[in-house]
Design an enzyme around this catalytic site. Structure first.
Site, PDB file in Angstrom:
ATOM      1  N   LEU A 126      -2.265   5.178  -2.414  1.00 45.91           N
ATOM      2  CA  LEU A 126      -3.095   6.222  -1.803  1.00 45.91           C
ATOM      3  C   LEU A 126      -2.320   7.521  -1.741  1.00 45.91           C
ATOM      4  O   LEU A 126      -1.160   7.528  -1.321  1.00 45.91           O
ATOM      5  CB  LEU A 126      -3.458   5.850  -0.367  1.00 45.91           C
ATOM      6  CG  LEU A 126      -4.655   4.990  -0.140  1.00 45.91           C
ATOM      7  CD1 LEU A 126      -4.835   4.754   1.352  1.00 45.91           C
ATOM      8  CD2 LEU A 126      -5.904   5.578  -0.721  1.00 45.91           C
ATOM      9  N   ILE A 159       0.854  -1.188   0.000  1.00 45.52           N
ATOM     10  CA  ILE A 159       0.000   0.000   0.000  1.00 45.52           C
ATOM     11  C   ILE A 159       0.893   1.242   0.000  1.00 45.52           C
ATOM     12  O   ILE A 159       1.046   1.918   1.029  1.00 45.52           O
ATOM     13  CB  ILE A 159      -0.969   0.011   1.211  1.00 45.52           C
ATOM     14  CG1 ILE A 159      -1.692  -1.332   1.346  1.00 45.52           C
ATOM     15  CG2 ILE A 159      -1.998   1.148   1.050  1.00 45.52           C
ATOM     16  CD1 ILE A 159      -2.507  -1.480   2.616  1.00 45.52           C
ATOM     17  N   PRO A 160       1.512   1.541  -1.149  1.00 46.48           N
ATOM     18  CA  PRO A 160       2.321   2.760  -1.217  1.00 46.48           C
ATOM     19  C   PRO A 160       1.425   3.976  -0.976  1.00 46.48           C
ATOM     20  O   PRO A 160       0.335   4.063  -1.548  1.00 46.48           O
ATOM     21  CB  PRO A 160       2.865   2.755  -2.655  1.00 46.48           C
ATOM     22  CG  PRO A 160       2.679   1.355  -3.140  1.00 46.48           C
ATOM     23  CD  PRO A 160       1.520   0.800  -2.405  1.00 46.48           C
ATOM     24  N   HIS A 161       1.885   4.883  -0.143  1.00 46.78           N
ATOM     25  CA  HIS A 161       1.044   6.033   0.178  1.00 46.78           C
ATOM     26  C   HIS A 161       1.901   7.236   0.560  1.00 46.78           C
ATOM     27  O   HIS A 161       3.073   7.095   0.910  1.00 46.78           O
ATOM     28  CB  HIS A 161       0.066   5.698   1.301  1.00 46.78           C
ATOM     29  CG  HIS A 161       0.733   5.245   2.565  1.00 46.78           C
ATOM     30  ND1 HIS A 161       1.157   3.952   2.742  1.00 46.78           N
ATOM     31  CD2 HIS A 161       1.058   5.906   3.692  1.00 46.78           C
ATOM     32  CE1 HIS A 161       1.708   3.839   3.938  1.00 46.78           C
ATOM     33  NE2 HIS A 161       1.674   5.010   4.537  1.00 46.78           N
ATOM     34  N   GLY A 162       1.271   8.387   0.464  1.00 49.09           N
ATOM     35  CA  GLY A 162       1.952   9.614   0.827  1.00 49.09           C
ATOM     36  C   GLY A 162       0.987  10.777   0.838  1.00 49.09           C
ATOM     37  O   GLY A 162      -0.185  10.634   0.478  1.00 49.09           O
TER      38      GLY A 162
END
Length: 154
Positions: free
Chosen positions: A104, A66-69
């Protein structure tokens, strides 16, 4: 919060990533996010996601990442789903390849919404049957409908 709040439609699904490594896959997913939200700067988004990966991998195991930033210039949470049929070395916590990705991007000042979105995704992806259905889907529309149906069910 439901996934339908930030995963717009089947064009927000990449049914088969071409990349074979973390950096290439992230760039591919960034392109998809930016194609839906052209106000985003692709280089900035890529940098934000890479910085988050340097802290610790967003690959949580069982083939999921779940790559997110956070980005200061957006007003709502954006998301895309991507799948790698061959698997990617994403430095997963369990050391296994990663197949299912949910990117996300949240506004800088949205800790609550960001956490709710992450929690929702994590809850859905805990189900091994759901993950198997996502791997069997043939096209973006079928995969999107699987996600939407599970989102309504849970």
């Amino acid at each position: 919060m439901k996934i339908k709040d930030f995963l717009l439609d089947d064009t927000s699904v990449i049914p088969n990533l071409n990349g074979r490594d973390k950096e290439t896959v992230l760039k591919e997913m960034v392109e998809c996010v930016v194609s839906h939200h052209p106000s985003l700067n692709p280089q900035e988004l890529f940098q934000v996601l890479m910085e988050r990966e340097k802290i610790s991998s967003t690959a949580i195991g069982e083939g999921i990442a779940i790559p997110h930033g956070k980005i200061s210039t957006i007003k709502q949470v954006y998301g895309i789903f991507a799948r790698s049929l061959q698997g990617v070395d994403f430095n997963s916590l369990d050391g296994q390849p990663t197949y299912l990705f949910f990117v996300l991007v949240a506004p800088e000042n949205s800790a609550g919404e960001h956490l709710k979105a992450l929690a929702r995704i994590s809850r859905l992806f805990k189900d091994s049957g759901f993950r198997a259905k996502l791997m069997k889907g043939k096209a973006g529309k079928e995969i999107f409908n699987t996600i939407r149906e599970e989102d309504e069910r849970v």
